[in-house]
Design a protein around this motif. Structure first.
Motif, PDB file in Angstrom:
ATOM      1  N   MET A  52      23.086  22.960  -5.574  1.00  0.00           N
ATOM      2  CA  MET A  52      23.777  21.839  -5.770  1.00  0.00           C
ATOM      3  C   MET A  52      23.718  20.760  -4.848  1.00  0.00           C
ATOM      4  SD  MET A  52      27.581  23.619  -6.578  1.00  0.00           S
ATOM      5  CE  MET A  52      27.539  25.107  -5.614  1.00  0.00           C
ATOM      6  N   THR A  53      23.162  21.095  -3.629  1.00  0.00           N
ATOM      7  CA  THR A  53      22.797  20.238  -2.500  1.00  0.00           C
ATOM      8  C   THR A  53      21.645  19.553  -3.095  1.00  0.00           C
ATOM      9  OG1 THR A  53      23.807  21.762  -0.789  1.00  0.00           O
ATOM     10  CG2 THR A  53      22.281  20.047  -0.284  1.00  0.00           C
ATOM     11  N   LYS A  54      20.473  19.954  -3.473  1.00  0.00           N
ATOM     12  CA  LYS A  54      19.423  19.317  -4.020  1.00  0.00           C
ATOM     13  C   LYS A  54      19.968  18.383  -4.909  1.00  0.00           C
ATOM     14  CE  LYS A  54      16.331  23.153  -2.731  1.00  0.00           C
ATOM     15  NZ  LYS A  54      15.475  24.231  -3.120  1.00  0.00           N
ATOM     16  N   GLU A  55      20.419  18.848  -5.878  1.00  0.00           N
ATOM     17  CA  GLU A  55      21.052  17.863  -7.045  1.00  0.00           C
ATOM     18  C   GLU A  55      21.823  16.573  -6.457  1.00  0.00           C
ATOM     19  OE1 GLU A  55      20.291  17.777 -10.364  1.00  0.00           O
ATOM     20  OE2 GLU A  55      18.917  19.195  -9.694  1.00  0.00           O
ATOM     21  N   MET A  56      22.912  16.880  -5.324  1.00  0.00           N
ATOM     22  CA  MET A  56      23.309  15.672  -4.902  1.00  0.00           C
ATOM     23  C   MET A  56      22.432  14.780  -4.158  1.00  0.00           C
ATOM     24  SD  MET A  56      27.291  17.132  -3.370  1.00  0.00           S
ATOM     25  CE  MET A  56      26.349  18.344  -2.088  1.00  0.00           C
ATOM     26  N   VAL A  57      21.529  15.252  -3.593  1.00  0.00           N
ATOM     27  CA  VAL A  57      20.656  14.518  -2.789  1.00  0.00           C
ATOM     28  C   VAL A  57      19.907  13.552  -3.722  1.00  0.00           C
ATOM     29  CG1 VAL A  57      18.698  14.515  -1.089  1.00  0.00           C
ATOM     30  CG2 VAL A  57      20.526  16.096  -0.603  1.00  0.00           C
ATOM     31  N   LYS A  58      19.375  14.421  -4.665  1.00  0.00           N
ATOM     32  CA  LYS A  58      18.505  13.757  -6.007  1.00  0.00           C
ATOM     33  C   LYS A  58      19.351  12.574  -6.355  1.00  0.00           C
ATOM     34  CE  LYS A  58      17.820  15.415  -9.941  1.00  0.00           C
ATOM     35  NZ  LYS A  58      17.012  16.419 -10.959  1.00  0.00           N
ATOM     36  N   LEU A  59      20.812  12.632  -6.719  1.00  0.00           N
ATOM     37  CA  LEU A  59      21.705  11.568  -7.281  1.00  0.00           C
ATOM     38  C   LEU A  59      21.944  10.434  -6.355  1.00  0.00           C
ATOM     39  CD1 LEU A  59      24.309  13.765  -8.920  1.00  0.00           C
ATOM     40  CD2 LEU A  59      22.630  12.086 -10.006  1.00  0.00           C
ATOM     41  N   GLU A  60      21.874  10.992  -5.000  1.00  0.00           N
ATOM     42  CA  GLU A  60      22.227   9.779  -3.759  1.00  0.00           C
ATOM     43  C   GLU A  60      20.954   9.061  -3.494  1.00  0.00           C
ATOM     44  OE1 GLU A  60      24.512   7.662  -1.207  1.00  0.00           O
ATOM     45  OE2 GLU A  60      25.159   9.177  -2.629  1.00  0.00           O
ATOM     46  N   THR A  61      19.755   9.619  -3.451  1.00  0.00           N
ATOM     47  CA  THR A  61      18.406   9.010  -3.087  1.00  0.00           C
ATOM     48  C   THR A  61      18.193   7.688  -3.755  1.00  0.00           C
ATOM     49  OG1 THR A  61      17.606  11.153  -2.673  1.00  0.00           O
ATOM     50  CG2 THR A  61      15.946   9.359  -2.765  1.00  0.00           C
ATOM     51  N   GLU A  62      17.968   6.741  -3.047  1.00  0.00           N
ATOM     52  CA  GLU A  62      17.860   5.368  -3.484  1.00  0.00           C
ATOM     53  C   GLU A  62      16.158   5.132  -3.754  1.00  0.00           C
ATOM     54  OE1 GLU A  62      19.992   2.681  -0.969  1.00  0.00           O
ATOM     55  OE2 GLU A  62      21.655   3.418  -1.911  1.00  0.00           O
ATOM     56  N   GLY A  63      15.223   5.958  -3.358  1.00  0.00           N
ATOM     57  CA  GLY A  63      13.843   5.698  -3.518  1.00  0.00           C
ATOM     58  C   GLY A  63      13.285   6.818  -2.410  1.00  0.00           C
ATOM     59  N   THR A  64      11.994   6.436  -2.653  1.00  0.00           N
ATOM     60  CA  THR A  64      10.867   7.137  -1.825  1.00  0.00           C
ATOM     61  C   THR A  64      11.273   7.181  -0.172  1.00  0.00           C
ATOM     62  OG1 THR A  64       9.248   6.851  -3.250  1.00  0.00           O
ATOM     63  CG2 THR A  64       8.391   7.673  -1.183  1.00  0.00           C
ATOM     64  N   GLY A  65      11.364   8.160   0.498  1.00  0.00           N
ATOM     65  CA  GLY A  65      11.583   8.043   2.029  1.00  0.00           C
ATOM     66  C   GLY A  65      13.205   8.086   2.270  1.00  0.00           C
ATOM     67  N   ASP A  66      14.113   8.286   1.357  1.00  0.00           N
ATOM     68  CA  ASP A  66      15.425   7.773   1.293  1.00  0.00           C
ATOM     69  C   ASP A  66      16.370   9.413   1.611  1.00  0.00           C
ATOM     70  OD1 ASP A  66      17.688   6.265   1.949  1.00  0.00           O
ATOM     71  OD2 ASP A  66      18.111   6.898  -0.166  1.00  0.00           O
ATOM     72  N   THR A  67      15.638  10.458   1.679  1.00  0.00           N
ATOM     73  CA  THR A  67      16.342  11.655   1.652  1.00  0.00           C
ATOM     74  C   THR A  67      17.099  11.932   2.686  1.00  0.00           C
ATOM     75  OG1 THR A  67      14.429  12.510   0.278  1.00  0.00           O
ATOM     76  CG2 THR A  67      15.682  14.178   1.325  1.00  0.00           C
ATOM     77  N   ASP A  68      16.418  11.744   4.021  1.00  0.00           N
ATOM     78  CA  ASP A  68      17.366  11.761   5.081  1.00  0.00           C
ATOM     79  C   ASP A  68      18.420  11.226   5.170  1.00  0.00           C
ATOM     80  OD1 ASP A  68      17.483  13.191   7.791  1.00  0.00           O
ATOM     81  OD2 ASP A  68      17.426  11.218   8.637  1.00  0.00           O
ATOM     82  N   ASN A  69      18.301   9.757   4.803  1.00  0.00           N
ATOM     83  CA  ASN A  69      19.505   9.030   4.802  1.00  0.00           C
ATOM     84  C   ASN A  69      20.335   9.391   3.773  1.00  0.00           C
ATOM     85  OD1 ASN A  69      18.703   7.329   6.970  1.00  0.00           O
ATOM     86  ND2 ASN A  69      17.297   5.937   5.500  1.00  0.00           N
ATOM     87  N   ALA A  70      19.981   9.777   2.599  1.00  0.00           N
ATOM     88  CA  ALA A  70      20.995  10.283   1.361  1.00  0.00           C
ATOM     89  C   ALA A  70      21.828  11.413   2.123  1.00  0.00           C
ATOM     90  CB  ALA A  70      20.108  10.573   0.186  1.00  0.00           C
TER      91      ALA A  70
END
Length: 125
Positions: free
Chosen positions: A11-29
Motif C-alpha cells: 500500500m505504501t509503494k502504491e501511494m508513493v507511486k500515485l503521489e510521485t510527480e516524476g523522476t527523483g520525486d520519491t523522497d518528496n512524495a
C-alpha cells in the motif's frame, strides 16, 4: 515477513507511486504523504525500501486508511478527467451511459477496496 507487513509495504509503494510527480520525486512524495496523513516519514521510508520485521498494528491500520483515501482521490481525479474528455469530444448516449455507470461503480466500490477488508483479513491470520 508477516502478511500484514507485506500488505502495508504494498500500500505504501502504491501511494508513493500515485503521489510521485516524476523522476527523483520519491523522497518528496513520501514527505507529502507523511504530512497529509500524519504518518511518520521514517515508517513510510522503511516500508518503501526496507520492510521491518515487525510493526505496530495500529500503524498498519493508519496506512490502510491513508491508502483508501489516496485511492479515492485518484479515482475522483480520473473521473473528472474522463468527464472533461467526453465533454470536449461531445457526449453521445453511449458515452453518457458509460459515465453514469462509472460514477455508480465508484460509489459502490468504496466499501469493497483493499483497505476496508484489510483489518478483517489480517485479524483472521
Amino acid at each position: 515477513m508477516k502478511d500484514y507487513i507485506a500488505k502495508a509495504a504494498k500500500m505504501t509503494k502504491e501511494m508513493v507511486k500515485l503521489e510521485t510527480e516524476g523522476t527523483g520525486d520519491t523522497d518528496n512524495a513520501m514527505r507529502r504523504l507523511s504530512d497529509r496523513h500524519k504518518l511518520p516519514y521514517q515508517l513510510l521510508w522503511n516500508l518503501r525500501f526496507r520492510p521491518p520485521k515487525s510493526i505496530a498494528y495500529d500503524l498498519v491500520l493508519f496506512i490502510a486508511e491513508a491508502y483508501r483515501k489516496e485511492c479515492r482521490s485518484a479515482g475522483a481525479a480520473l473521473l473528472v478527467e474522463a468527464e472533461a474528455a467526453l465533454i470536449e469530444e461531445g457526449l453521445n448516449a453511449t458515452d453518457r451511459n458509460i459515465l453514469v455507470a462509472a460514477r455508480s461503480v465508484g460509489r459502490h466500490a468504496e466499501g469493497a477496496d483493499e483497505a476496508r477488508s484489510f483489518g478483517r483479513n489480517a485479524a483472521a491470520a
